[in-house]
Design a protein around this motif. Sequence first.
Motif, PDB file in Angstrom:
ATOM      1  N   TRP A  76       0.850  -1.187   0.000  1.00  0.00           N
ATOM      2  CA  TRP A  76       0.000   0.000   0.000  1.00  0.00           C
ATOM      3  C   TRP A  76       0.886   1.237   0.000  1.00  0.00           C
ATOM      4  O   TRP A  76       1.687   1.432   0.897  1.00  0.00           O
ATOM      5  CB  TRP A  76      -0.907  -0.003   1.229  1.00  0.00           C
ATOM      6  N   PRO A  77       0.805   2.086  -1.011  1.00  0.00           N
ATOM      7  CA  PRO A  77       1.688   3.253  -1.079  1.00  0.00           C
ATOM      8  C   PRO A  77       1.379   4.257   0.028  1.00  0.00           C
ATOM      9  O   PRO A  77       0.286   4.286   0.587  1.00  0.00           O
ATOM     10  CB  PRO A  77       1.376   3.846  -2.455  1.00  0.00           C
ATOM     11  N   ALA A  78       2.369   5.080   0.327  1.00  0.00           N
ATOM     12  CA  ALA A  78       2.181   6.120   1.338  1.00  0.00           C
ATOM     13  C   ALA A  78       1.036   7.031   0.917  1.00  0.00           C
ATOM     14  O   ALA A  78       0.976   7.502  -0.218  1.00  0.00           O
ATOM     15  CB  ALA A  78       3.460   6.923   1.509  1.00  0.00           C
ATOM     16  N   SER A  79       0.097   7.244   1.814  1.00  0.00           N
ATOM     17  CA  SER A  79      -1.071   8.073   1.546  1.00  0.00           C
ATOM     18  C   SER A  79      -1.736   8.381   2.875  1.00  0.00           C
ATOM     19  O   SER A  79      -1.355   7.823   3.910  1.00  0.00           O
ATOM     20  CB  SER A  79      -2.053   7.341   0.622  1.00  0.00           C
ATOM     21  N   PRO A  80      -2.757   9.239   2.898  1.00  0.00           N
ATOM     22  CA  PRO A  80      -3.485   9.479   4.152  1.00  0.00           C
ATOM     23  C   PRO A  80      -4.349   8.302   4.582  1.00  0.00           C
ATOM     24  O   PRO A  80      -4.782   8.258   5.734  1.00  0.00           O
ATOM     25  CB  PRO A  80      -4.362  10.699   3.828  1.00  0.00           C
ATOM     26  N   VAL A  81      -4.628   7.341   3.673  1.00  0.00           N
ATOM     27  CA  VAL A  81      -5.610   6.302   3.945  1.00  0.00           C
ATOM     28  C   VAL A  81      -5.291   5.477   5.194  1.00  0.00           C
ATOM     29  O   VAL A  81      -6.169   5.267   6.037  1.00  0.00           O
ATOM     30  CB  VAL A  81      -5.801   5.408   2.711  1.00  0.00           C
ATOM     31  N   PRO A  82      -4.052   4.960   5.369  1.00  0.00           N
ATOM     32  CA  PRO A  82      -3.795   4.191   6.588  1.00  0.00           C
ATOM     33  C   PRO A  82      -4.050   4.993   7.867  1.00  0.00           C
ATOM     34  O   PRO A  82      -4.682   4.492   8.797  1.00  0.00           O
ATOM     35  CB  PRO A  82      -2.314   3.809   6.452  1.00  0.00           C
ATOM     36  N   GLY A  83      -3.579   6.219   7.905  1.00  0.00           N
ATOM     37  CA  GLY A  83      -3.805   7.043   9.090  1.00  0.00           C
ATOM     38  C   GLY A  83      -5.274   7.331   9.317  1.00  0.00           C
ATOM     39  O   GLY A  83      -5.742   7.373  10.469  1.00  0.00           O
ATOM     40  N   ILE A  84      -6.031   7.543   8.233  1.00  0.00           N
ATOM     41  CA  ILE A  84      -7.471   7.782   8.353  1.00  0.00           C
ATOM     42  C   ILE A  84      -8.159   6.569   8.965  1.00  0.00           C
ATOM     43  O   ILE A  84      -8.983   6.692   9.886  1.00  0.00           O
ATOM     44  CB  ILE A  84      -8.069   8.112   6.975  1.00  0.00           C
ATOM     45  N   LEU A  85      -7.828   5.386   8.479  1.00  0.00           N
ATOM     46  CA  LEU A  85      -8.453   4.183   9.004  1.00  0.00           C
ATOM     47  C   LEU A  85      -8.083   3.947  10.465  1.00  0.00           C
ATOM     48  O   LEU A  85      -8.936   3.570  11.278  1.00  0.00           O
ATOM     49  CB  LEU A  85      -8.045   2.974   8.158  1.00  0.00           C
ATOM     50  N   ILE A  86      -6.822   4.191  10.805  1.00  0.00           N
ATOM     51  CA  ILE A  86      -6.391   3.993  12.193  1.00  0.00           C
ATOM     52  C   ILE A  86      -7.128   4.939  13.130  1.00  0.00           C
ATOM     53  O   ILE A  86      -7.659   4.534  14.175  1.00  0.00           O
ATOM     54  CB  ILE A  86      -4.866   4.175  12.312  1.00  0.00           C
TER      55      ILE A  86
ATOM     56  N   SER B 268     -11.465   5.862  17.056  1.00  0.00           N
ATOM     57  CA  SER B 268     -12.593   6.632  17.561  1.00  0.00           C
ATOM     58  C   SER B 268     -13.837   5.762  17.716  1.00  0.00           C
ATOM     59  O   SER B 268     -14.528   5.826  18.744  1.00  0.00           O
ATOM     60  CB  SER B 268     -12.885   7.800  16.608  1.00  0.00           C
ATOM     61  N   ILE B 269     -14.127   4.934  16.720  1.00  0.00           N
ATOM     62  CA  ILE B 269     -15.285   4.047  16.789  1.00  0.00           C
ATOM     63  C   ILE B 269     -15.136   3.067  17.946  1.00  0.00           C
ATOM     64  O   ILE B 269     -16.050   2.884  18.767  1.00  0.00           O
ATOM     65  CB  ILE B 269     -15.466   3.285  15.458  1.00  0.00           C
TER      66      ILE B 269
ATOM     67  N   THR C  94     -15.979   0.880  23.474  1.00  0.00           N
ATOM     68  CA  THR C  94     -15.367   0.519  24.745  1.00  0.00           C
ATOM     69  C   THR C  94     -15.980   1.328  25.884  1.00  0.00           C
ATOM     70  O   THR C  94     -16.272   0.798  26.962  1.00  0.00           O
ATOM     71  CB  THR C  94     -13.849   0.740  24.689  1.00  0.00           C
ATOM     72  N   GLY C  95     -16.177   2.632  25.645  1.00  0.00           N
ATOM     73  CA  GLY C  95     -16.769   3.471  26.669  1.00  0.00           C
ATOM     74  C   GLY C  95     -18.181   3.059  27.025  1.00  0.00           C
ATOM     75  O   GLY C  95     -18.584   3.141  28.190  1.00  0.00           O
ATOM     76  N   GLU C  96     -18.933   2.594  26.032  1.00  0.00           N
ATOM     77  CA  GLU C  96     -20.295   2.141  26.323  1.00  0.00           C
ATOM     78  C   GLU C  96     -20.290   0.768  26.980  1.00  0.00           C
ATOM     79  O   GLU C  96     -21.076   0.504  27.897  1.00  0.00           O
ATOM     80  CB  GLU C  96     -21.130   2.103  25.050  1.00  0.00           C
ATOM     81  N   THR C  97     -19.405  -0.116  26.527  1.00  0.00           N
ATOM     82  CA  THR C  97     -19.379  -1.476  27.054  1.00  0.00           C
ATOM     83  C   THR C  97     -18.863  -1.535  28.478  1.00  0.00           C
ATOM     84  O   THR C  97     -19.406  -2.265  29.318  1.00  0.00           O
ATOM     85  CB  THR C  97     -18.517  -2.380  26.152  1.00  0.00           C
ATOM     86  N   PHE C  98     -17.821  -0.763  28.767  1.00  0.00           N
ATOM     87  CA  PHE C  98     -17.176  -0.855  30.081  1.00  0.00           C
ATOM     88  C   PHE C  98     -17.219   0.445  30.881  1.00  0.00           C
ATOM     89  O   PHE C  98     -16.844   0.453  32.053  1.00  0.00           O
ATOM     90  CB  PHE C  98     -15.699  -1.256  29.915  1.00  0.00           C
TER      91      PHE C  98
ATOM     92  N   ARG D  95     -21.553   9.197  11.936  1.00  0.00           N
ATOM     93  CA  ARG D  95     -21.625  10.224  10.894  1.00  0.00           C
ATOM     94  C   ARG D  95     -20.480  11.221  11.020  1.00  0.00           C
ATOM     95  O   ARG D  95     -19.891  11.645  10.008  1.00  0.00           O
ATOM     96  CB  ARG D  95     -22.975  10.956  10.979  1.00  0.00           C
ATOM     97  N   THR D  96     -20.144  11.588  12.249  1.00  0.00           N
ATOM     98  CA  THR D  96     -19.044  12.530  12.471  1.00  0.00           C
ATOM     99  C   THR D  96     -17.717  11.934  12.017  1.00  0.00           C
ATOM    100  O   THR D  96     -16.909  12.603  11.354  1.00  0.00           O
ATOM    101  CB  THR D  96     -18.965  12.908  13.961  1.00  0.00           C
ATOM    102  N   VAL D  97     -17.491  10.666  12.355  1.00  0.00           N
ATOM    103  CA  VAL D  97     -16.260   9.989  11.944  1.00  0.00           C
ATOM    104  C   VAL D  97     -16.196   9.896  10.424  1.00  0.00           C
ATOM    105  O   VAL D  97     -15.141  10.125   9.815  1.00  0.00           O
ATOM    106  CB  VAL D  97     -16.171   8.593  12.593  1.00  0.00           C
ATOM    107  N   MET D  98     -17.304   9.580   9.792  1.00  0.00           N
ATOM    108  CA  MET D  98     -17.322   9.457   8.336  1.00  0.00           C
ATOM    109  C   MET D  98     -16.996  10.783   7.654  1.00  0.00           C
ATOM    110  O   MET D  98     -16.294  10.811   6.641  1.00  0.00           O
ATOM    111  CB  MET D  98     -18.673   8.924   7.868  1.00  0.00           C
TER     112      MET D  98
END
Length: 234
Positions: free
Chosen positions: A180-190, A195-196, A201-205, A224-227
């Motif tokens: 996967w070439p260097a791009s914003p995509v990996p950082g965006i997914l991480i 955040s999701i 985790t906050g709701e579960t525990f 929606r905010t994350v998207m």
Amino acid sequence: MAATDQEPDQPPTRRAERRAQTIAEIKTLARRQLATEGTGGLSLRGIAREMRITPAALFRYFDNQSALITALCIDSYDAYAAAMTEAQHAAGADPAARWRAGCEAARRWALANPSEFALIAGTPIPGYHARPEETGPAAGRLMQAIAQPYFDAVADGTADPTATLIPELAAGPLLGGDAWPASPVPGILITAWASIQGFITGETFGSIAQLTADPAELYQAHIRTVMRGMGFQD
């Protein structure tokens, strides 16, 4: 983990079937312990006592407690990924709908399976350290379920990674490695998944349920905010 007795592509023998049944029983009892005692409460002696066998007999199936925990972690990753993938397939072809459906399924699975979720996203088990070569493939399957809808959205133009503030990063092993070439995509997914999963985790525990009368509605708004932060087009 102890080796299996069955060769690939061979019908299961009675011995292999009994072994599989015993392994399944051990895992079921271990999950029950995790649900009632927490991640620090796993006890091979307790499992052996419930099965009316000696603790040493468990070593015919798992080399040690860490091997059992690893097997449970792999099962949890696979179940988590399967829940997301099934929901994504049901959502149809639209990448945005699939991403949203996967996030919704992730929350449902975690709330329904808090002890399994804790294994892979909660409090670490004292003395246990997952080996990447053992749990990595299962974690990779989960990451693929997370990433694929976004890859598709970028490919068809329904998400614009250049519209975000995430810098270009080379993908790590779970995002395709050097292919996967260097791009914003990996950082965006991480950052998006952090955040999701943080909300889940906050709701579960945590205390999210005490802070709002409708965590589900707030979670929808969070998705929606994350998207929007990922560059999905409205």
